[in-house]
Write a protein that holds these residues in place. Structure first.
Motif: not given
Length: 207
Positions: A19-22, A128-130, A117-118
């Protein structure tokens, strides 16, 4: 494809999947070459391959963009995935190896770990990391099922379709704890059906 172009290809493909490039995002050949420290030639080659594969699309005199699907195209994509992955799961249930079973279980465990973790952060939406961990585990799970069915052509067809649908899910559906829990439960149900050799249940659940 040369080594540098392969590296650039992998970077762009991964950014689309997480999703970093949507969908609809413009992919700049010049910006990528500067960011990655390579000439424009390997970037151009990587973009060309991704365009051929359908993850990117070129608009004459405008630029290159991450593929933006219409509602009808998105529905067709999910139908295709449902048909092919459902049959792959059914076949995998009848022939999966112990090694593949353990691989699927690790993917489920990773999704559960992300949810835990969340939960511990107290935040509403996943970081974003999870989310990166979740996407990796989800893709690995689905690809492992298709690999386990022993049909390389199905895997080839599904690889980019899965990334396109994942990129849309990223842009439309922020992940919260409830969705993470549902994701873990859904993956575990499929895993158990495959592990138990229940082809019909595996087919139905994955579709």
């Amino acid at each position: 494809m040369k080594t540098l172009a392969k590296d650039v290809y992998t970077v762009i493909r991964h950014r689309v999947s997480n999703g970093k490039l949507a969908p609809g995002f413009r992919v700049s050949e010049l910006a990528l070459s500067k960011e990655l420290g390579v000439s424009r030639a390997p970037v151009r080659e990587a973009i060309g391959k991704l365009t051929t594969e359908g993850l990117l699309e070129r608009m004459p005199n405008v630029g290159t963009f991450v593929k933006k699907l219409s509602r009808a195209e998105l529905q067709e994509l999910y139908e295709l995935r449902g048909w092919l992955e459902g049959e792959a799961a059914a076949k995998a249930a009848s022939m999966i190896s112990e090694e593949s079973i353990q691989g699927l279980k690790r993917c489920c465990d990773e999704i559960h770990a992300v949810a835990q973790h969340h939960r511990s952060t107290g935040n509403r939406f996943i970081s974003p990391e999870d989310y990166e961990r979740l996407v990796t585990a989800d893709l690995s799970f689905h690809f492992a099922i298709v690999k386990a069915c022993g049909n390389a052509r199905v895997l080839s067809v599904l690889a980019n379709q899965h990334i396109l649908s994942r990129s849309w899910a990223t842009s439309l559906e922020p992940q919260d704890l409830d969705l993470l829990v549902q994701s873990h439960q859904g993956h575990m149900a499929i895993f158990q059906a495959v592990q138990n050799g229940d082809a019909e249940l595996a087919r139905r659940l994955l579709r």
